[in-house]
Write a protein that holds these residues in place. Structure first.
Motif, PDB file in Angstrom:
ATOM      1  N   GLY A   1      39.382  49.983  49.227  1.00 57.35           N
ATOM      2  CA  GLY A   1      39.634  51.340  48.742  1.00 57.35           C
ATOM      3  C   GLY A   1      39.853  51.372  47.247  1.00 57.35           C
ATOM      4  O   GLY A   1      39.025  50.879  46.480  1.00 57.35           O
ATOM      5  N   ASN A   2      40.974  51.928  46.815  1.00 55.38           N
ATOM      6  CA  ASN A   2      41.283  52.049  45.384  1.00 55.38           C
ATOM      7  C   ASN A   2      42.037  50.831  44.876  1.00 55.38           C
ATOM      8  O   ASN A   2      42.995  50.950  44.111  1.00 55.38           O
ATOM      9  N   SER A   3      41.615  49.651  45.304  1.00 59.22           N
ATOM     10  CA  SER A   3      42.308  48.419  44.945  1.00 59.22           C
ATOM     11  C   SER A   3      41.578  47.675  43.837  1.00 59.22           C
ATOM     12  O   SER A   3      40.341  47.559  43.859  1.00 59.22           O
ATOM     13  N   VAL A   4      42.334  47.159  42.876  1.00 62.03           N
ATOM     14  CA  VAL A   4      41.814  46.283  41.836  1.00 62.03           C
ATOM     15  C   VAL A   4      42.748  45.076  41.735  1.00 62.03           C
ATOM     16  O   VAL A   4      43.853  45.083  42.292  1.00 62.03           O
ATOM     17  N   TYR A   5      42.284  44.076  41.008  1.00 61.72           N
ATOM     18  CA  TYR A   5      42.982  42.785  40.977  1.00 61.72           C
ATOM     19  C   TYR A   5      43.107  42.301  39.544  1.00 61.72           C
ATOM     20  O   TYR A   5      42.184  42.452  38.737  1.00 61.72           O
ATOM     21  N   ILE A   6      44.279  41.717  39.229  1.00 61.37           N
ATOM     22  CA  ILE A   6      44.491  41.120  37.913  1.00 61.37           C
ATOM     23  C   ILE A   6      45.025  39.705  38.103  1.00 61.37           C
ATOM     24  O   ILE A   6      46.050  39.500  38.763  1.00 61.37           O
ATOM     25  N   ALA A   7      44.308  38.739  37.540  1.00 60.54           N
ATOM     26  CA  ALA A   7      44.750  37.345  37.592  1.00 60.54           C
ATOM     27  C   ALA A   7      45.820  37.090  36.537  1.00 60.54           C
ATOM     28  O   ALA A   7      46.022  37.891  35.620  1.00 60.54           O
ATOM     29  N   ARG A   8      46.470  35.973  36.646  1.00 57.36           N
ATOM     30  CA  ARG A   8      47.479  35.570  35.681  1.00 57.36           C
ATOM     31  C   ARG A   8      46.797  34.949  34.455  1.00 57.36           C
ATOM     32  O   ARG A   8      45.627  34.549  34.509  1.00 57.36           O
ATOM     33  N   PRO A   9      47.494  34.853  33.339  1.00 59.00           N
ATOM     34  CA  PRO A   9      46.911  34.228  32.146  1.00 59.00           C
ATOM     35  C   PRO A   9      46.376  32.834  32.448  1.00 59.00           C
ATOM     36  O   PRO A   9      47.032  32.029  33.106  1.00 59.00           O
ATOM     37  N   CYS A  10      45.169  32.591  31.989  1.00 56.44           N
ATOM     38  CA  CYS A  10      44.483  31.294  32.065  1.00 56.44           C
ATOM     39  C   CYS A  10      43.942  30.952  33.445  1.00 56.44           C
ATOM     40  O   CYS A  10      43.240  29.952  33.586  1.00 56.44           O
ATOM     41  N   GLN A  11      44.217  31.743  34.468  1.00 55.24           N
ATOM     42  CA  GLN A  11      43.585  31.502  35.757  1.00 55.24           C
ATOM     43  C   GLN A  11      42.101  31.832  35.669  1.00 55.24           C
ATOM     44  O   GLN A  11      41.713  32.825  35.065  1.00 55.24           O
ATOM     45  N   TYR A  12      41.290  31.014  36.270  1.00 57.34           N
ATOM     46  CA  TYR A  12      39.828  31.127  36.350  1.00 57.34           C
ATOM     47  C   TYR A  12      39.114  30.667  35.084  1.00 57.34           C
ATOM     48  O   TYR A  12      37.948  30.308  35.142  1.00 57.34           O
TER      49      TYR A  12
END
Length: 242
Positions: free
Chosen positions: A72-83
């Motif tokens: 749905g209206n979901s977004v994602y934010i990783a932590r600093p330096c992840q990925y």
């Protein structure tokens, strides 16, 4: 007050990023001390209220799986330096993964990323959902913003002093502690999920956080049967968000 520029750019295929969601759009969120990876479903164009998922400590992925399940209206934010590869950013030092994982610089960068996501999707309100250490960050950020409709933590590290004592590891001397913000969060709607079998973040961590609050009128907490630190949160989360 100096205007903080928040830049959102589509992540280039040349960026050295480990495997993430194959179907969600990758977004670079930049503007604070750290550059962060964001992900969002390609069909999402605008939403008055966003579900913003914040990743936990260490190897990422659990919060992303939850975000994709809720959809749905979901977004994602990783932590600093992840990925990102270590070669891309020189400020990814050991302290960022240990003693300073919830530092003021980390909190400010993620809060700016939240604002950037709101601007991108024309949202006015946020439901902030943090897994493990992401729950710590979500809680601190929720105490400092006025656009949080709901704070949800999943296996949240809400008192890192109690957590380090339980796990017999070094204290997080460079980190803000969510328990110190509990009083200012009494007016914010909150839901906290703890796993029955979680031997990483035990229920005593949540109990310490709740004990620092004078009023619990806006707080709900649940012990999820069968859940450990990483497994089996999706249905419980969907139920409380419904």
């Amino acid at each position: 007050m100096k205007l903080l520029m928040i830049v959102l750019l589509l992540l280039s295929s040349k960026m050295a990023v480990s495997d993430t969601s194959a179907s969600w759009n990758r977004i670079i969120l930049s503007g604070g001390a750290y550059t962060l990876l964001g992900l969002a479903p390609p069909e999402l164009r605008a939403a008055d209220t966003l579900n913003i998922f914040l990743e936990g400590d260490g190897a990422p992925g659990t919060a992303l799986e939850l975000a994709e399940f809720i959809g749905g209206n979901s977004v994602y934010i990783a932590r600093p330096c992840q990925y990102f590869s270590r070669q891309q950013f020189t400020n990814c030092d050991k302290a960022l993964l240990t003693s300073h994982r919830y530092s003021r610089a980390v909190i400010d960068s993620i809060s700016r990323a939240i604002t950037a996501m709101k601007i991108r999707y024309q949202a006015s309100r946020v439901r902030l959902i943090g897994f493990s250490g992401g729950g710590a960050i979500a809680t601190i950020i929720a105490a400092q913003r006025d656009d949080i409709d709901l704070l949800v933590t999943v296996a949240g590290n809400l008192d890192h002093k109690r957590w380090t004592e339980f796990n017999e590891i070094a204290p997080l001397i460079g980190s803000l502690n969510p328990v110190d913000f509990s009083g200012s969060l009494e007016g914010v709607k909150q839901i906290h999920l703890i796993g029955e079998r979680d031997n990483v973040v035990p229920g005593s961590v949540l109990s310490s956080y709740l004990a620092h609050m004078q009023k619990l009128d806006n707080v709900k907490s649940y012990i999820i049967s069968g859940a450990d630190h990483l497994c089996c949160w999706s249905m419980a989360l969907a139920d409380v968000l419904d």
